[in-house]
Design an enzyme around this catalytic site. Structure first.
Site, PDB file in Angstrom:
ATOM      1  N   CYS A 337       0.741  -1.315  -0.029  1.00 21.84           N
ATOM      2  CA  CYS A 337      -0.203  -0.117   0.037  1.00 21.84           C
ATOM      3  C   CYS A 337       0.611   1.295  -0.021  1.00 21.84           C
ATOM      4  CB  CYS A 337      -0.931   0.137   1.190  1.00 21.84           C
ATOM      5  SG  CYS A 337      -1.230  -1.305   2.292  1.00 21.84           S
ATOM      6  N   HIS A 388      -5.155  -1.347  -4.875  1.00 22.13           N
ATOM      7  CA  HIS A 388      -5.539  -0.192  -4.177  1.00 22.13           C
ATOM      8  C   HIS A 388      -6.668   0.651  -4.849  1.00 22.13           C
ATOM      9  CE1 HIS A 388      -2.171  -2.040  -1.823  1.00 22.13           C
ATOM     10  NE2 HIS A 388      -3.038  -1.695  -0.763  1.00 22.13           N
ATOM     11  N   LYS A 472     -13.152  -4.316   7.715  1.00 22.89           N
ATOM     12  CA  LYS A 472     -13.061  -5.256   6.413  1.00 22.89           C
ATOM     13  C   LYS A 472     -13.832  -6.130   6.509  1.00 22.89           C
ATOM     14  CE  LYS A 472      -9.271  -7.768   9.179  1.00 22.89           C
ATOM     15  NZ  LYS A 472      -8.347  -8.636   9.284  1.00 22.89           N
TER      16      LYS A 472
END
Length: 647
Positions: A337, A388, A472
RNA sequence: GCUGUUAUAGCUCAGCGGUAGAGCACUUCCUUGGUAAGGAAGAGGUCCCCGGUUCAAGUCCGGGUAACAGCUCCA
């Protein structure tokens, strides 16, 4: 008289004080024999417990989870009774039923219980079971409970009692053993006919690492000896599916002590399979508007200080790589990320650019605890099918839904029907554990819950299981032995954009913060392939499997023809074929290649070589007749095409 | 990381103080075959590593390493 309502809605009257067992007896003697537990007004009860008022009742047998649960819970007590006899002075922790059996956590004091002692304990349990002791349920005041267990020196039980509410405390007694327990239990130990203690392991008291490690003994039990035998066979079958075993047999991957533990080596066949899986996902992602990117395997330490990961995981990671420059440190990347955030930040972004979807099969390195390493499912170097998505807050839900679509396409394509979905939310009582504002957290959590609802996905909600940067949605699949592994994951992140100061210009010409969604449909290539191996037993779908066709010449005279066919299948139809040109009889070659799970076998001898044909044999199904080479090539190519076109 | 278990040929395993074994795989030879194991011969071992006990250690003891089961952890 009281009124008892049955699951089908029918009602019958009984005298007050009737038990579940009495009711079963009134229906049939066979049912009375088989019933193990019951629920009274949706609360699971002992079948011996008297019912005093009108109630709806359900009776549970072995086939019901509740029935098994009572059976195994009572077995745990039986284990404790045996331990109390064999190891005087032993202290008891907890002893529940679990998905497949039961365990008891104990503190044996100075004694050490080893695997070799299990047979002896098993024997004692059977001996005690044959005494057919009744289990007696008793209410006990908190004071009396503390006194009773205190006198016996049961410090663990006393700790549990301290946390219970007075008036809610019950004990169960069979033979000379009394346990603090809320039940439910079987009326007696007599139905327990077959017992196997499966393993002994350490387990922290109350699951807390800083507390004492107790000895945990696992077992299963059954009402019939035959069921235990079947269970043992089933477990042996399950072990044959183990991806570590099949991976070795099929030469998919390997480990080397010299390379380092937890660092998988992908062998040619495993690599071929993995690359095909990657291509499969790339194809889907292209359709969903993703861009493929690549980033280095290391990153400056400052990158992870910025992301916040260094503060949280730095000490437990592979330690920094030093360079000839003083004070310059790099880390093996533990995630992709931060690199992707830097890619986002290369230039000013407009709302017109969003969503930006960056995908990378990114290999990451995490120093997992040595005891956690497990085949390909938990390793120290693995490749995430990472991406992402940078988007506006308004786009979060749609993006989330689109990611769920990708995951469903994958699970369908590979026949993963029995997955579980879990929504992980933060623990609202422990907010300091998480980074980010309350407002952002609530926004993100709502988006996930709504997306699941819209997709009709029945997801389990777990509070306190969120990542430190956001909530999540995870997709879990069980392995051959029933262990759950997380595969696909979608995580909303309001935090990293903040830390990396990511921006876009909105329609209002003001700067805004984008939202980031992390997602990995496979999770990691390693873990996904591990679970895929266990599900398929190594019989991969035709499009995916390393070798699609094995060509078996009848004798060495036809080896040249066999190789010719292999070349043609590869060159013209992109069909992957190997030739078994060993000096063996055809029966032998068929057997060996059947065991390698190659979908097609082509037998070629004099007749085939003369006519440009192949005798087709399908794995597990036998002879399929003769085809021209071209016809066979086209058939396999078409079969593969039709699979791929479904996605 | 913690508790317990295991480590012998490429693989699956036997041997458990006294000269290292089996089956499969492998190599060579015979055989050239028609739908789930053809025959013969041969090669192959630092018995995980380091120490200790012993006249003598795969074998017993201690310490490492790795794997397995579970616990804890999992960005």
């Amino acid at each position: 008289m009281i009124k008892i309502t049955f699951p089908d809605g029918s009602e019958r009257e009984y005298e007050a004080g009737v038990s579940g067992l009495d009711i079963a007896k009134s229906i049939s003697s066979r049912l009375a024999k088989e019933v193990l537990a019951c629920s009274v007004n949706d609360e699971v009860w002992d079948i011996a417990r008297p019912i005093d008022c009108d109630a709806s009742i359900k009776l549970y047998k072995w086939e019901d989870a509740e029935g098994k649960h009572a059976f195994w819970h009572t077995s745990a007590h039986l284990l404790a009774e045996a331990l109390q006899e064999l190891y005087p002075g032993v202290q008891f922790g907890i002893g529940p039923a679990i998905e497949q059996g039961f365990y008891y956590d104990i503190d044996p004091g100075d004694a050490v219980i080893k695997e070799g002692d299990l047979a002896k304990i098993e024997k004692k349990m059977l001996e005690l079971a044959s005494m057919k002791s009744e289990l007696k349920r008793e209410n006990i005041s908190k004071e009396d409970a503390l006194k009773l267990f205190g006198e016996r020196g049961e410090t663990y039980k006393c700790e549990l009692i301290e946390e219970l509410e007075d008036g809610q405390i019950t004990t169960y007694t069979q033979g000379n053993f009394t346990d603090l327990c809320k039940g439910p239990h079987l009326p007696s130990t007599s139905p327990i006919k077959a017992i196997k203690l499966t393993s002994v392991a350490g387990a922290y008291w109350r699951g807390q690492e800083d507390r004492k490690m107790l000895t945990r003994i696992y077992g299963v039990s059954f009402p019939k000896k035959k069921m235990l035998d079947e269970y043992v066979v089933l477990m042996e079958e399950a072990k044959k599916r183990d991806h570590r075993k099949i991976g070795k047999e099929l030469e998919l991957f390997a480990f080397s002590e010299r390379v380092g533990k937890g660092l998988p080596l992908w062998l040619p066949k495993g690599t071929a399979l993995r690359l095909r899986l990657e291509d499969f996902l790339k194809r889907i992602q292209k359709r969903f508007g993703y861009d493929q990117v690549m980033s280095p395997h290391i990153g400056n330490k400052e990158l992870y200080v910025t992301s916040g990961h260094y503060a949280k995981y730095g000490k437990d990671s592979f330690q920094p790589i030093h360079t000839p420059e003083e004070n310059e440190e790099y880390l093996l990347k533990p995630m992709n990320c931060p690199h992707h955030c830097e890619m986002y930040a290369i230039k000013p972004r407009s709302y017109k650019d969003l969503p930006i979807r960056m995908a990378e099969f990114g290999t990451v390195y995490r120093y997992e605890q040595s005891g956690e390493l497990h085949g390909l499912t938990r390793v120290r170097s693995f490749t995430q099918d990472d991406a992402h998505i940078f988007c506006t807050p308004d786009q979060v839900k749609d993006e989330f839904l689109a990611v769920m679509d990708i995951i469903f396409i994958i699970f369908n394509a590979l026949d993963f029907a029995n997955f579980e979905a879990q929504i992980s939310l933060r623990d609202p009582n422990n907010r300091e554990k998480y980074i980010g504002s309350d407002e952002n957290w609530e926004k993100a959590e709502r988006a996930i819950v709504e997306a699941c609802k819209e997709k009709g996905l029945n997801a389990r909600v777990e509070t306190g299981e969120a990542a430190f940067y956001g909530p999540k949605l995870d997709f879990m699949v069980k392995d051959a032995l029933g262990r759950r592994w997380q595969l696909g994951t979608i995580q909303v992140d309001y935090n990293l954009p903040e830390r990396f100061n990511l921006e876009y210009t909105g329609t209002d010409n003001e700067k805004h913060r984008p939202v980031m969604i992390h997602r990995a449909p496979f999770g990691s290539m390693e873990r996904f392939i591990a679970v895929l191996i266990e599900h398929t037993m190594g019989k991969f779908p035709l499009w995916l499997t390393p070798d699609q066709v094995a060509i078996l010449p009848i004798s060495e005279k036809y080896n040249d023809y066999a190789h010719e066919v292999a070349r043609e299948l590869d060159a013209v139809y992109e069909v992957r074929a190997i030739v078994d040109d060993r000096n063996e009889k055809i029966g032998r070659k068929i057997r060996d290649n059947e065991m390698k799970h190659i979908p097609y076998m082509l037998i070629v001898g004099e007749k085939e070589a003369e006519n440009g044909e192949v005798a087709v044999r399908k794995q597990g199904e036998g002879d399929q007749g003769v085809l021209k080479v071209a016809a066979f090539g086209e058939k396999v190519a078409e079969e593969v095409r039709s699979m791929i076109n479904k996605w």
